[in-house]
Scaffold this motif. Structure first.
Motif, PDB file in Angstrom:
ATOM      1  N   ALA A  43      -8.704 -32.997   4.110  1.00  0.00           N
ATOM      2  CA  ALA A  43      -8.952 -33.260   2.694  1.00  0.00           C
ATOM      3  C   ALA A  43      -7.985 -34.295   2.149  1.00  0.00           C
ATOM      4  CB  ALA A  43      -8.854 -31.953   1.904  1.00  0.00           C
ATOM      5  N   GLN A  44      -6.719 -34.237   2.608  1.00  0.00           N
ATOM      6  CA  GLN A  44      -5.713 -35.191   2.131  1.00  0.00           C
ATOM      7  C   GLN A  44      -6.021 -36.614   2.565  1.00  0.00           C
ATOM      8  OE1 GLN A  44      -1.956 -33.634   3.501  1.00  0.00           O
ATOM      9  NE2 GLN A  44      -1.938 -31.961   2.003  1.00  0.00           N
ATOM     10  N   SER A  45      -6.738 -36.760   3.689  1.00  0.00           N
ATOM     11  CA  SER A  45      -7.065 -38.096   4.194  1.00  0.00           C
ATOM     12  C   SER A  45      -8.494 -38.502   3.854  1.00  0.00           C
ATOM     13  CB  SER A  45      -6.854 -38.149   5.713  1.00  0.00           C
ATOM     14  OG  SER A  45      -7.734 -37.256   6.370  1.00  0.00           O
ATOM     15  N   GLY A  46      -9.107 -37.795   2.912  1.00  0.00           N
ATOM     16  CA  GLY A  46     -10.459 -38.138   2.502  1.00  0.00           C
ATOM     17  C   GLY A  46     -11.510 -37.823   3.543  1.00  0.00           C
ATOM     18  N   PHE A  47     -11.203 -36.873   4.421  1.00  0.00           N
ATOM     19  CA  PHE A  47     -12.122 -36.397   5.466  1.00  0.00           C
ATOM     20  C   PHE A  47     -12.512 -37.488   6.464  1.00  0.00           C
ATOM     21  CE2 PHE A  47     -12.856 -33.588   1.777  1.00  0.00           C
ATOM     22  CZ  PHE A  47     -12.492 -32.374   2.364  1.00  0.00           C
ATOM     23  N   THR A  48     -11.641 -38.474   6.641  1.00  0.00           N
ATOM     24  CA  THR A  48     -11.925 -39.521   7.635  1.00  0.00           C
ATOM     25  C   THR A  48     -11.884 -38.962   9.056  1.00  0.00           C
ATOM     26  OG1 THR A  48      -9.580 -40.144   7.602  1.00  0.00           O
ATOM     27  CG2 THR A  48     -11.092 -41.386   6.170  1.00  0.00           C
ATOM     28  N   ASP A  49     -11.165 -37.857   9.267  1.00  0.00           N
ATOM     29  CA  ASP A  49     -11.064 -37.254  10.599  1.00  0.00           C
ATOM     30  C   ASP A  49     -12.070 -36.125  10.801  1.00  0.00           C
ATOM     31  OD1 ASP A  49      -8.935 -38.935  11.197  1.00  0.00           O
ATOM     32  OD2 ASP A  49      -7.441 -37.508  10.455  1.00  0.00           O
ATOM     33  N   TYR A  50     -12.896 -35.883   9.824  1.00  0.00           N
ATOM     34  CA  TYR A  50     -13.858 -34.775   9.924  1.00  0.00           C
ATOM     35  C   TYR A  50     -14.898 -35.038  11.009  1.00  0.00           C
ATOM     36  CZ  TYR A  50     -17.919 -31.893   8.737  1.00  0.00           C
ATOM     37  OH  TYR A  50     -18.983 -31.035   8.791  1.00  0.00           O
ATOM     38  N   ARG A  51     -15.262 -33.999  11.740  1.00  0.00           N
ATOM     39  CA  ARG A  51     -16.349 -34.071  12.700  1.00  0.00           C
ATOM     40  C   ARG A  51     -17.232 -32.836  12.528  1.00  0.00           C
ATOM     41  NH1 ARG A  51     -15.994 -39.124  14.913  1.00  0.00           N
ATOM     42  NH2 ARG A  51     -17.467 -38.408  16.508  1.00  0.00           N
ATOM     43  N   LEU A  52     -18.534 -33.057  12.518  1.00  0.00           N
ATOM     44  CA  LEU A  52     -19.510 -31.964  12.576  1.00  0.00           C
ATOM     45  C   LEU A  52     -19.921 -31.793  14.033  1.00  0.00           C
ATOM     46  CD1 LEU A  52     -21.507 -29.905  11.286  1.00  0.00           C
ATOM     47  CD2 LEU A  52     -23.171 -31.788  11.237  1.00  0.00           C
ATOM     48  N   THR A  53     -19.713 -30.605  14.561  1.00  0.00           N
ATOM     49  CA  THR A  53     -20.095 -30.291  15.934  1.00  0.00           C
ATOM     50  C   THR A  53     -21.439 -29.579  15.929  1.00  0.00           C
ATOM     51  OG1 THR A  53     -17.784 -30.073  16.614  1.00  0.00           O
ATOM     52  CG2 THR A  53     -19.433 -29.038  18.022  1.00  0.00           C
ATOM     53  N   VAL A  54     -22.344 -30.005  16.788  1.00  0.00           N
ATOM     54  CA  VAL A  54     -23.627 -29.325  16.985  1.00  0.00           C
ATOM     55  C   VAL A  54     -23.656 -28.878  18.438  1.00  0.00           C
ATOM     56  CG1 VAL A  54     -26.128 -29.437  16.758  1.00  0.00           C
ATOM     57  CG2 VAL A  54     -24.681 -30.871  15.302  1.00  0.00           C
ATOM     58  N   THR A  55     -23.736 -27.560  18.643  1.00  0.00           N
ATOM     59  CA  THR A  55     -23.559 -27.018  19.977  1.00  0.00           C
ATOM     60  C   THR A  55     -24.521 -25.853  20.202  1.00  0.00           C
ATOM     61  OG1 THR A  55     -21.867 -26.182  21.511  1.00  0.00           O
ATOM     62  CG2 THR A  55     -21.738 -25.424  19.238  1.00  0.00           C
ATOM     63  N   GLY A  56     -24.342 -25.163  21.316  1.00  0.00           N
ATOM     64  CA  GLY A  56     -25.203 -24.013  21.624  1.00  0.00           C
ATOM     65  C   GLY A  56     -26.376 -24.420  22.486  1.00  0.00           C
ATOM     66  N   LEU A  57     -27.555 -23.933  22.136  1.00  0.00           N
ATOM     67  CA  LEU A  57     -28.758 -24.174  22.923  1.00  0.00           C
ATOM     68  C   LEU A  57     -29.349 -25.542  22.592  1.00  0.00           C
ATOM     69  CD1 LEU A  57     -30.399 -20.622  22.785  1.00  0.00           C
ATOM     70  CD2 LEU A  57     -29.083 -21.666  24.655  1.00  0.00           C
ATOM     71  N   VAL A  58     -28.624 -26.582  23.008  1.00  0.00           N
ATOM     72  CA  VAL A  58     -29.056 -27.965  22.777  1.00  0.00           C
ATOM     73  C   VAL A  58     -28.895 -28.756  24.066  1.00  0.00           C
ATOM     74  CG1 VAL A  58     -28.486 -27.916  20.313  1.00  0.00           C
ATOM     75  CG2 VAL A  58     -26.770 -28.673  21.971  1.00  0.00           C
ATOM     76  N   ASP A  59     -29.675 -29.809  24.206  1.00  0.00           N
ATOM     77  CA  ASP A  59     -29.584 -30.672  25.386  1.00  0.00           C
ATOM     78  C   ASP A  59     -28.492 -31.720  25.257  1.00  0.00           C
ATOM     79  OD1 ASP A  59     -31.732 -29.444  26.764  1.00  0.00           O
ATOM     80  OD2 ASP A  59     -33.192 -30.643  25.632  1.00  0.00           O
TER      81      ASP A  59
END
Length: 254
Positions: free
Chosen positions: A85-101
């Motif tokens: 939050a302090q860096s404006g979420f420049t380091d944010y990553r959304l992970t999509v995992t589980g039953l995916v190819d």
């Protein structure tokens, strides 16, 4: 004039109130719990039969009369979240995992570069209030298609940065789920902007779920991971969400 959404919202509130009463009872509520569980299944089936893929009502900018009311967690204490939050979420990553190819790790820039949807909708809270706001984000279905769900996937589970409570085993972070039918609905988006500005921390920055045909507690904030699964049995107490494990309905359709 009959307002189906308000009628179902009232019913959900009554169900919630009842669940709180039953939680305080002394072991004689199993039949009542089964009744509420069967009622939820009927709610889901009835909504699907009545409205199918129909859109939730959308409004005009003139209908936005106040800022979106924050509720629940409004400022996660998680150290990783605070640093982002302090860096404006420049380091944010959304992970999509589980039953995916093709598991995904998407930055906020990656998400905002994808085709977006803007919608002005009403947020209905189980507490009885509602609020109209404009949301912009990437359709959840677009993100899931990048990951390539396996044929066995049935649910999208959302893991969040906000710790709701502390248990004997440590902090309990917010979790929520929807089935893939609702995940691919065109109004189900991962919102990164609200009322024409970046999503505020109090409202779930940098990314929150909007699933407009369900009650507000389904719309997980501070999402960092989407996990596709074939069962909800391993999630919390197995009922599908943090609040469902504590007496709320998991589907919560309106």
């Amino acid at each position: 004039m009959f307002d189906r959404r308000r009628f179902l919202l009232t019913g959900a509130a009554l169900s919630l109130s009842g669940c709180k009463i039953f939680d305080s009872a002394s072991g004689s509520d199993s039949a009542l719990r089964q009744l509420f569980a069967s009622h939820e299944g009927l709610t889901r089936s009835a909504q699907r039969a009545l409205i199918g893929d129909r859109l939730a009502p959308e409004f005009s900018e003139a209908d936005i009369r106040q800022g979106q009311r924050p509720n629940g967690s409004t400022d996660p204490a998680d150290a990783t979240y605070r640093q982002m939050a302090q860096s404006g979420f420049t380091d944010y990553r959304l992970t999509v995992t589980g039953l995916v190819d093709a598991p995904q790790s998407l930055s906020l820039a990656d998400l905002t570069a994808l085709p977006s949807r803007t919608q002005i909708t009403r947020h209905d809270c189980v507490e009885g209030w509602s609020c109209i706001a404009k949301w912009q984000g990437v359709p959840l279905g677009t993100v899931l298609k990048l990951a390539g769900p396996k044929l066995t996937a049935r649910y999208a589970v959302f893991h969040c940065f906000d710790a709701i409570e502390r248990s004997l085993s440590g902090e309990v972070f917010y979790y929520e789920s929807i089935d893939l039918i609702d995940a691919y609905h065109p109004q189900t988006i991962l919102a990164y902007a609200m009322n024409g500005a970046p999503l505020p921390v109090a409202n779930g920055a940098p990314l929150r779920l909007r699933v407009e045909r369900q009650l507000g507690y389904k719309m997980a904030k501070y999402v960092h991971t989407i996990e596709l699964t074939d069962s909800l049995s391993a999630l919390g107490s197995g009922k599908g969400s943090y609040w469902a494990d504590r007496g709320y309905e998991c589907y919560a359709g309106i």
